[in-house]
Design an enzyme around this catalytic site. Structure first.
Site, PDB file in Angstrom:
ATOM      1  N   GLY A 119     -25.621   9.087  40.678  1.00 48.09           N
ATOM      2  CA  GLY A 119     -25.102   7.988  41.586  1.00 48.09           C
ATOM      3  C   GLY A 119     -25.417   7.958  43.115  1.00 48.09           C
ATOM      4  O   GLY A 119     -24.523   7.598  43.874  1.00 48.09           O
ATOM      5  N   THR A 120     -26.565   8.363  43.664  1.00 48.72           N
ATOM      6  CA  THR A 120     -27.113   8.223  44.790  1.00 48.72           C
ATOM      7  C   THR A 120     -28.444   7.958  44.999  1.00 48.72           C
ATOM      8  O   THR A 120     -29.089   8.246  44.414  1.00 48.72           O
ATOM      9  CB  THR A 120     -26.583   9.527  45.628  1.00 48.72           C
ATOM     10  OG1 THR A 120     -27.239   9.745  46.989  1.00 48.72           O
ATOM     11  CG2 THR A 120     -27.480  10.904  45.015  1.00 48.72           C
ATOM     12  N   TYR A 179     -11.910   1.222  58.344  1.00 46.31           N
ATOM     13  CA  TYR A 179     -11.599   2.427  57.668  1.00 46.31           C
ATOM     14  C   TYR A 179     -10.366   2.308  57.030  1.00 46.31           C
ATOM     15  O   TYR A 179     -10.231   2.826  55.778  1.00 46.31           O
ATOM     16  CB  TYR A 179     -11.789   3.566  58.250  1.00 46.31           C
ATOM     17  CG  TYR A 179     -13.121   4.098  58.523  1.00 46.31           C
ATOM     18  CD1 TYR A 179     -13.659   5.040  57.184  1.00 46.31           C
ATOM     19  CD2 TYR A 179     -14.067   3.909  59.666  1.00 46.31           C
ATOM     20  CE1 TYR A 179     -15.115   5.231  57.425  1.00 46.31           C
ATOM     21  CE2 TYR A 179     -15.420   4.343  59.683  1.00 46.31           C
ATOM     22  CZ  TYR A 179     -15.842   4.989  58.539  1.00 46.31           C
ATOM     23  OH  TYR A 179     -17.088   5.587  58.701  1.00 46.31           O
ATOM     24  N   HIS A 181     -19.299  14.687  53.554  1.00 47.46           N
ATOM     25  CA  HIS A 181     -19.078  13.420  54.353  1.00 47.46           C
ATOM     26  C   HIS A 181     -17.662  13.158  54.583  1.00 47.46           C
ATOM     27  O   HIS A 181     -17.445  11.988  55.248  1.00 47.46           O
ATOM     28  CB  HIS A 181     -19.836  12.072  53.894  1.00 47.46           C
ATOM     29  CG  HIS A 181     -21.118  12.317  53.496  1.00 47.46           C
ATOM     30  ND1 HIS A 181     -21.897  11.375  52.970  1.00 47.46           N
ATOM     31  CD2 HIS A 181     -22.148  13.431  54.221  1.00 47.46           C
ATOM     32  CE1 HIS A 181     -23.354  11.673  53.113  1.00 47.46           C
ATOM     33  NE2 HIS A 181     -23.616  12.789  53.990  1.00 47.46           N
ATOM     34  N   ARG A 228     -10.778   0.089  53.785  1.00 46.43           N
ATOM     35  CA  ARG A 228     -11.626   0.690  52.991  1.00 46.43           C
ATOM     36  C   ARG A 228     -10.689   1.707  52.351  1.00 46.43           C
ATOM     37  O   ARG A 228     -10.768   2.187  50.965  1.00 46.43           O
ATOM     38  CB  ARG A 228     -13.069   1.475  53.441  1.00 46.43           C
ATOM     39  CG  ARG A 228     -13.962   0.464  53.890  1.00 46.43           C
ATOM     40  CD  ARG A 228     -15.411   1.181  54.271  1.00 46.43           C
ATOM     41  NE  ARG A 228     -15.966   2.082  53.280  1.00 46.43           N
ATOM     42  CZ  ARG A 228     -16.446   1.978  52.144  1.00 46.43           C
ATOM     43  NH1 ARG A 228     -16.879   0.576  51.956  1.00 46.43           N
ATOM     44  NH2 ARG A 228     -17.110   2.544  51.383  1.00 46.43           N
ATOM     45  N   GLN A 256     -20.988  12.951  48.361  1.00 50.19           N
ATOM     46  CA  GLN A 256     -21.017  12.302  49.486  1.00 50.19           C
ATOM     47  C   GLN A 256     -19.837  11.456  49.700  1.00 50.19           C
ATOM     48  O   GLN A 256     -19.935  10.894  50.700  1.00 50.19           O
ATOM     49  CB  GLN A 256     -22.202  11.506  49.664  1.00 50.19           C
ATOM     50  CG  GLN A 256     -23.399  12.410  49.648  1.00 50.19           C
ATOM     51  CD  GLN A 256     -24.770  11.505  49.069  1.00 50.19           C
ATOM     52  OE1 GLN A 256     -25.158  10.829  49.844  1.00 50.19           O
ATOM     53  NE2 GLN A 256     -25.145  11.440  47.975  1.00 50.19           N
ATOM     54  N   ASN A 257     -19.147  11.376  48.818  1.00 49.38           N
ATOM     55  CA  ASN A 257     -18.023  10.416  48.676  1.00 49.38           C
ATOM     56  C   ASN A 257     -16.840  10.856  49.549  1.00 49.38           C
ATOM     57  O   ASN A 257     -16.349  11.917  49.538  1.00 49.38           O
ATOM     58  CB  ASN A 257     -17.453  10.005  47.153  1.00 49.38           C
ATOM     59  CG  ASN A 257     -18.696   9.482  46.509  1.00 49.38           C
ATOM     60  OD1 ASN A 257     -19.668   8.843  46.935  1.00 49.38           O
ATOM     61  ND2 ASN A 257     -18.434   9.478  44.948  1.00 49.38           N
TER      62      ASN A 257
HETATM   63  P1  NAD Z   1     -25.658   4.550  48.079  1.00 46.47           P
HETATM   64  O1  NAD Z   1     -24.848   3.130  48.202  1.00 46.47           O
HETATM   65  O2  NAD Z   1     -26.651   4.521  49.018  1.00 46.47           O
HETATM   66  O3  NAD Z   1     -26.369   4.651  46.541  1.00 46.47           O
HETATM   67  C1  NAD Z   1     -25.583   4.488  45.445  1.00 46.47           C
HETATM   68  C2  NAD Z   1     -26.451   4.668  44.235  1.00 46.47           C
HETATM   69  O4  NAD Z   1     -25.706   4.639  43.138  1.00 46.47           O
HETATM   70  C3  NAD Z   1     -27.454   3.590  44.216  1.00 46.47           C
HETATM   71  O5  NAD Z   1     -28.749   4.152  43.987  1.00 46.47           O
HETATM   72  C4  NAD Z   1     -27.065   2.929  42.848  1.00 46.47           C
HETATM   73  O6  NAD Z   1     -28.178   2.355  41.971  1.00 46.47           O
HETATM   74  C5  NAD Z   1     -26.316   3.901  42.333  1.00 46.47           C
HETATM   75  N1  NAD Z   1     -25.323   3.204  41.438  1.00 46.47           N
HETATM   76  C6  NAD Z   1     -24.477   2.115  41.283  1.00 46.47           C
HETATM   77  N2  NAD Z   1     -23.652   1.889  40.206  1.00 46.47           N
HETATM   78  C7  NAD Z   1     -23.717   3.241  39.589  1.00 46.47           C
HETATM   79  C8  NAD Z   1     -23.345   3.419  38.369  1.00 46.47           C
HETATM   80  N3  NAD Z   1     -22.208   2.994  38.034  1.00 46.47           N
HETATM   81  N4  NAD Z   1     -23.862   4.655  37.894  1.00 46.47           N
HETATM   82  C9  NAD Z   1     -24.763   5.270  38.487  1.00 46.47           C
HETATM   83  N5  NAD Z   1     -25.327   4.958  39.685  1.00 46.47           N
HETATM   84  C10 NAD Z   1     -25.007   4.048  40.162  1.00 46.47           C
HETATM   85  O7  NAD Z   1     -24.745   5.601  48.305  1.00 46.47           O
HETATM   86  P2  NAD Z   1     -24.819   7.197  48.572  1.00 46.47           P
HETATM   87  O8  NAD Z   1     -26.256   7.775  48.276  1.00 46.47           O
HETATM   88  O9  NAD Z   1     -23.592   7.945  48.346  1.00 46.47           O
HETATM   89  O10 NAD Z   1     -24.986   6.973  50.354  1.00 46.47           O
HETATM   90  C11 NAD Z   1     -23.892   6.139  50.903  1.00 46.47           C
HETATM   91  C12 NAD Z   1     -23.232   6.725  51.953  1.00 46.47           C
HETATM   92  O11 NAD Z   1     -22.064   6.042  52.357  1.00 46.47           O
HETATM   93  C13 NAD Z   1     -22.529   8.171  51.691  1.00 46.47           C
HETATM   94  O12 NAD Z   1     -22.853   8.923  52.654  1.00 46.47           O
HETATM   95  C14 NAD Z   1     -21.124   7.930  51.395  1.00 46.47           C
HETATM   96  O13 NAD Z   1     -20.275   8.981  52.324  1.00 46.47           O
HETATM   97  C15 NAD Z   1     -20.770   6.767  51.989  1.00 46.47           C
HETATM   98  N6  NAD Z   1     -20.001   5.794  51.015  1.00 46.47           N
HETATM   99  C16 NAD Z   1     -18.981   6.479  50.322  1.00 46.47           C
HETATM  100  C17 NAD Z   1     -18.244   5.739  49.390  1.00 46.47           C
HETATM  101  C18 NAD Z   1     -17.492   6.417  48.416  1.00 46.47           C
HETATM  102  O14 NAD Z   1     -16.644   7.232  48.931  1.00 46.47           O
HETATM  103  N7  NAD Z   1     -16.918   5.979  47.235  1.00 46.47           N
HETATM  104  C19 NAD Z   1     -18.746   4.410  48.987  1.00 46.47           C
HETATM  105  C20 NAD Z   1     -19.758   3.799  49.821  1.00 46.47           C
HETATM  106  C21 NAD Z   1     -20.289   4.592  50.705  1.00 46.47           C
END
Ligand code: NAD
Length: 285
Positions: free
Chosen positions: A220-221, A76, A136, A79, A116-117
């Site tokens: 973006g999810t 963590y 999250h 990250r 979710q970020n």
């Molecule tokens: P995910 O990784 O499951 O999905 C990400 C989605 O974003 C994919 O479908 C992908 O096609 C799409 N994507 C990638 N680049 C893109 C762009 N430039 N524009 C639009 N779409 C784009 O992510 P999730 O659904 O958020 O689930 C992952 C879990 O992990 C979450 O619960 C989150 O809390 C955590 N997480 C958070 C972060 C962060 O805070 N940045 C990063 C990774 C994971």
């Protein structure tokens, strides 16, 4: 992924939404991908601890933390360093502009951002904590390992902002990563084997927001976590206009298909979301 498909989506938005009522935006890791923060299911791949490789989904669990807290904290902190070094991109800035322009019209309460970020980039872009539900958690914070204590605390500055990849925490960090009462702390995130609640993760507020919403935009999810699925399914059941913007096909793009009130716009958030926000602001009344 053409500007033609953007124009079609914006035309649809202008006719499907009458410009009235609350707007809910739901974001996932994809919105931060263009800021250089890897998604979980993206290219970051595995993480090595000892002689074993783990996927992020295996490490972001309560069970993994119970077994190897030093390594999970190290993961963590690494990250967190990636998130601290990143800057909000055009998509984050567009959502901050949406909230700010509605607020300037005296209509701040029409906007809710559910993210979710855990990277805090929406807040750094200018969205307010009051209207941003971090369902999250936030990687810059920690809380007690005792679930009954729901207070959250910033990661102490003495930890520093960067952490070497693969390095577990040691004695010094163990002594710093504690709550004021001395209880060991854990990252303030929701792990895959844990449940949402209102106090830490705005569970009921999110459900109430989708009940009120007159327009939903999902960015973006992949649609693989619980509360976001509930939000999207409720939007579909209520028949409110629902725009899904994602780089790739996803669970959500699949459920949107064939629904008159829903549209899938395939593309990058940073490229398309500013135009979507322009259309929403031009239409909102
Ligand atoms: P995910 O990784 O499951 O999905 C990400 C989605 O974003 C994919 O479908 C992908 O096609 C799409 N994507 C990638 N680049 C893109 C762009 N430039 N524009 C639009 N779409 C784009 O992510 P999730 O659904 O958020 O689930 C992952 C879990 O992990 C979450 O619960 C989150 O809390 C955590 N997480 C958070 C972060 C962060 O805070 N940045 C990063 C990774 C994971």
């Amino acid at each position: 992924m053409t500007s033609n498909s953007l124009a079609i989506a914006l035309d649809w938005l202008s006719s499907a939404w009458d410009g009235k009522g609350p707007i809910l935006v739901l974001t996932g890791a994809g919105i931060s991908a263009e800021s250089g923060i890897p998604t979980f299911r993206g290219e970051e791949g595995y993480w090595r601890i000892g002689s074993r490789n783990y996927f992020p989904q295996e490490l972001a669990t309560r069970a993994a933390f119970a077994r190897m807290p030093e390594h999970i904290w190290g993961w963590y902190l690494y990250r967190r360093g990636v998130c601290r070094a990143a800057a909000p991109n055009a998509a984050h800035l567009a959502l901050a502009r949406l909230e700010q322009e509605l607020a300037a019209r005296g209509e701040a309460e029409r906007f809710v951002l559910v993210t979710q970020n855990v990277d805090g980039l929406h807040l750094r872009a200018g969205n307010t904590l009051e209207r941003t539900y971090q369902i999250h958690g936030n990687i810059d914070f920690m809380r007690s390992v005792d679930d009954r204590d729901t207070r959250i605390f910033p990661i102490p500055p003495e930890i520093g902002e960067r952490w070497e990849r693969g390095k577990p925490i040691g004695e010094r960090e163990r002594a710093l990563l504690v709550c004021p009462d001395g209880t060991p702390a854990r990252p303030h995130v929701l792990w895959f084997d844990e449940s949402y609640d209102e106090e830490r993760f705005r569970f009921h507020s999110t459900l109430a927001a989708i009940e009120r919403a007159a327009l939903a935009i999902v960015v973006g999810t992949s649609g693989s976590t619980n509360l976001p699925s509930m939000v999207v399914h409720r939007a579909l059941e209520r028949g409110i206009p629902l725009l899904i913007l994602n780089r790739d096909e996803s669970t959500f793009s699949a459920v949107a298909r064939g629904r008159p009130a829903a549209r899938f716009l395939q593309g990058r958030a940073g490229e398309y979301l500013p135009s979507v926000v322009d259309t929403v602001l031009a239409q909102a009344r």
